[in-house]
Motif scaffolding. Structure first.
Motif, PDB file in Angstrom:
ATOM      1  N   GLN A  74       0.830  -1.202   0.000  1.00 14.02           N
ATOM      2  CA  GLN A  74       0.000   0.000   0.000  1.00 14.02           C
ATOM      3  C   GLN A  74       0.863   1.250   0.000  1.00 14.02           C
ATOM      4  OE1 GLN A  74      -3.027   0.111   3.062  1.00 14.02           O
ATOM      5  NE2 GLN A  74      -3.306   2.335   2.847  1.00 14.02           N
ATOM      6  N   ARG A  75       1.942   1.220   0.759  1.00 13.14           N
ATOM      7  CA  ARG A  75       2.866   2.370   0.796  1.00 13.14           C
ATOM      8  C   ARG A  75       3.490   2.605  -0.571  1.00 13.14           C
ATOM      9  NH1 ARG A  75       4.875   4.228   5.465  1.00 13.14           N
ATOM     10  NH2 ARG A  75       7.004   4.326   4.697  1.00 13.14           N
ATOM     11  N   ILE A  76       3.829   1.519  -1.269  1.00 15.67           N
ATOM     12  CA  ILE A  76       4.407   1.630  -2.616  1.00 15.67           C
ATOM     13  C   ILE A  76       3.412   2.273  -3.570  1.00 15.67           C
ATOM     14  CG2 ILE A  76       5.210   0.294  -4.614  1.00 15.67           C
ATOM     15  CD1 ILE A  76       6.378  -1.734  -2.595  1.00 15.67           C
ATOM     16  N   THR A  77       2.157   1.835  -3.484  1.00 19.18           N
ATOM     17  CA  THR A  77       1.101   2.382  -4.345  1.00 19.18           C
ATOM     18  C   THR A  77       0.884   3.863  -4.068  1.00 19.18           C
ATOM     19  OG1 THR A  77       0.007   0.223  -4.480  1.00 19.18           O
ATOM     20  CG2 THR A  77      -1.328   2.172  -5.005  1.00 19.18           C
ATOM     21  N   GLU A  78       0.840   4.227  -2.788  1.00 17.07           N
ATOM     22  CA  GLU A  78       0.617   5.627  -2.418  1.00 17.07           C
ATOM     23  C   GLU A  78       1.783   6.508  -2.857  1.00 17.07           C
ATOM     24  OE1 GLU A  78      -0.029   5.376   1.762  1.00 17.07           O
ATOM     25  OE2 GLU A  78      -2.122   4.719   1.575  1.00 17.07           O
ATOM     26  N   ALA A  79       3.019   5.990  -2.718  1.00 14.35           N
ATOM     27  CA  ALA A  79       4.198   6.749  -3.131  1.00 14.35           C
ATOM     28  C   ALA A  79       4.183   6.987  -4.638  1.00 14.35           C
ATOM     29  CB  ALA A  79       5.469   6.016  -2.721  1.00 14.35           C
ATOM     30  N   ARG A  80       3.749   5.974  -5.388  1.00 15.88           N
ATOM     31  CA  ARG A  80       3.692   6.128  -6.836  1.00 15.88           C
ATOM     32  C   ARG A  80       2.639   7.152  -7.240  1.00 15.88           C
ATOM     33  NH1 ARG A  80       7.136   4.511 -10.998  1.00 15.88           N
ATOM     34  NH2 ARG A  80       6.073   5.162 -12.891  1.00 15.88           N
ATOM     35  N   LYS A  81       1.520   7.169  -6.540  1.00 14.90           N
ATOM     36  CA  LYS A  81       0.477   8.154  -6.822  1.00 14.90           C
ATOM     37  C   LYS A  81       0.996   9.567  -6.552  1.00 14.90           C
ATOM     38  CE  LYS A  81      -4.392   9.148  -5.713  1.00 14.90           C
ATOM     39  NZ  LYS A  81      -4.290  10.493  -5.121  1.00 14.90           N
ATOM     40  N   ARG A  82       1.722   9.737  -5.439  1.00 16.23           N
ATOM     41  CA  ARG A  82       2.305  11.049  -5.123  1.00 16.23           C
ATOM     42  C   ARG A  82       3.296  11.463  -6.202  1.00 16.23           C
ATOM     43  NH1 ARG A  82       2.411   9.008   0.156  1.00 16.23           N
ATOM     44  NH2 ARG A  82       4.630   8.468  -0.049  1.00 16.23           N
ATOM     45  N   LEU A  83       4.091  10.501  -6.670  1.00 16.35           N
ATOM     46  CA  LEU A  83       5.083  10.804  -7.705  1.00 16.35           C
ATOM     47  C   LEU A  83       4.398  11.242  -9.000  1.00 16.35           C
ATOM     48  CD1 LEU A  83       7.929  10.874  -8.864  1.00 16.35           C
ATOM     49  CD2 LEU A  83       7.746   8.404  -9.284  1.00 16.35           C
ATOM     50  N   ASP A  84       3.350  10.537  -9.404  1.00 15.39           N
ATOM     51  CA  ASP A  84       2.631  10.915 -10.626  1.00 15.39           C
ATOM     52  C   ASP A  84       2.065  12.326 -10.513  1.00 15.39           C
ATOM     53  OD1 ASP A  84       3.130   8.508 -11.921  1.00 15.39           O
ATOM     54  OD2 ASP A  84       1.255   7.567 -11.253  1.00 15.39           O
TER      55      ASP A  84
END
Length: 365
Positions: free
Chosen positions: A7-17
């Motif tokens: 979940q942390r990986i998914t959230e970090a990727r969303k922030r990056l996008d």
């Protein structure tokens, strides 16, 4: 209850996008964007303002060319909205020819304030004084370390060091002269440490840290006896073998070493805590979303290698002050998996890119 890593990986990727889109809009704004990128946009077959919807869309840009950073005007990469602010110029390289440079307003402060959050207060006490044992002159590291120290409530003591002169000596074959210059740097450091300034923390490059430790031993002392408890260390010459040597022979159990990997363009990639259980492997994680590193295939720079695979380091810089959509670093390494503290990919085993390694001169760093 802790958040699962996936979940942390998914959230970090969303922030990056989301951060990527904001950064592109900042640098390509028709009135307030960066002069360099506004001019470049005229040559593209896509519109950065409408066609960049996520981080992966940055692959639509051609690779960033090293020589674009040589010469002026130095503020052409800085959005016009920041041209009225007090600005710094920081250089990198420059042993021969025109050095690469970038214009900075606040990035070096922000980068090191974020890095400050990763330092353990037990070894890097708030309010402690620091020694800066690294390059001075037009390099951002000098001011950044001082800001880090001041941000944490201390006073920073610096030495004079010109690494370009050392590289010139080595290229001429004057090894004795280079050794004398390194001794000159260590002379300054030991003098400061002996002057009663209550210094507990330091920045040092691996070579200079080793030289300082050995000098103190020759003087019947040690890093710990000199009062230092935390060492922030950076440089691509830092290997697992060297880290084992540093922890077991140079520093002892009561001095903490925080390895980092960074440069004038990236900022500062933090090191995962080094452990004997992982054979002292050093893994670095870029300060995402402000900067991103990928480990890419040697023959296809748009293709990342598998986890554990070896490739070249590709850098993306995504701040309000600098936009770099794909810069091929002069380093290679292994791609590392995300982990709890940094839920995005990292790099380990950094070393000079094998095609450049034989032509790279390493000086006092």
């Amino acid at each position: 209850m802790s958040i699962p890593l996936e979940q942390r990986i998914t959230e970090a990727r969303k922030r990056l996008d989301e951060h990527t889109v904001r950064t592109v809009h900042k640098h390509f704004h028709p009135e307030d964007g960066a002069p360099f990128w506004l001019e470049k946009a005229k040559t593209y077959n896509f519109n950065p303002l409408t066609d960049v919807k996520c981080f992966d869309d940055l692959k639509k840009f051609p690779l960033f060319e090293d020589d674009w950073l040589r010469g002026g005007p130095v503020d052409r990469f800085l959005p016009k909205s920041l041209h009225g602010e007090p600005r710094f110029v920081f250089e990198t390289g420059g042993t021969t020819g025109i050095p690469k440079s970038r214009c900075v307003v606040r990035d070096h402060w922000i980068d090191y304030e974020l890095f400050s959050e990763t330092l353990p207060d037990k070894y890097f006490p708030k309010g402690a004084n620091w020694l800066m044992l690294g390059p001075s002159g037009p390099r951002r590291l000098r001011l950044a370390i001082e800001h880090l120290c001041q941000f944490r409530g201390g006073i920073c003591f610096c030495i004079d060091l010109d690494p370009r002169w050392v590289v010139k000596l080595i290229k001429k074959g004057d090894i004795a002269g280079a050794k004398a210059y390194a001794d000159h740097a260590i002379d300054q450091a030991t003098t400061i440490l002996s002057a009663g300034h209550d210094i507990k923390c330091a920045f040092a490059t691996p070579k200079l840290l080793e030289a300082l430790c050995l000098r103190l031993v020759d003087n019947g002392s040690s890093i710990e006896e000199a009062g230092l408890t935390g060492i922030f260390c950076g440089g691509t010459e830092m290997t697992a073998q060297w880290m084992r040597f540093a922890k077991e022979e140079l520093l002892g159990d009561n001095v903490y070493i925080a390895p980092t990997y960074g440069n004038t363009l990236m900022g500062l990639a933090c090191g995962k805590p080094v452990s004997k259980e992982e054979n002292y492997k050093i893994s670095y994680y870029a300060p995402q979303p402000r900067a991103v590193t990928e480990i890419v295939d040697f023959k296809d720079y748009n293709k990342t290698v598998e986890y554990g695979g070896t490739g070249r380091v590709k850098l993306y810089t995504l701040t309000d002050e600098l936009f770099i959509p794909g810069f091929m670093e002069r380093d290679e390494g292994e791609r590392e998996r995300p982990y709890e503290q940094f839920p995005w990919e990292g790099v380990s085993g950094t070393r000079p890119f094998h095609e450049f390694a034989k032509t790279t001169t390493v000086g006092v760093y």
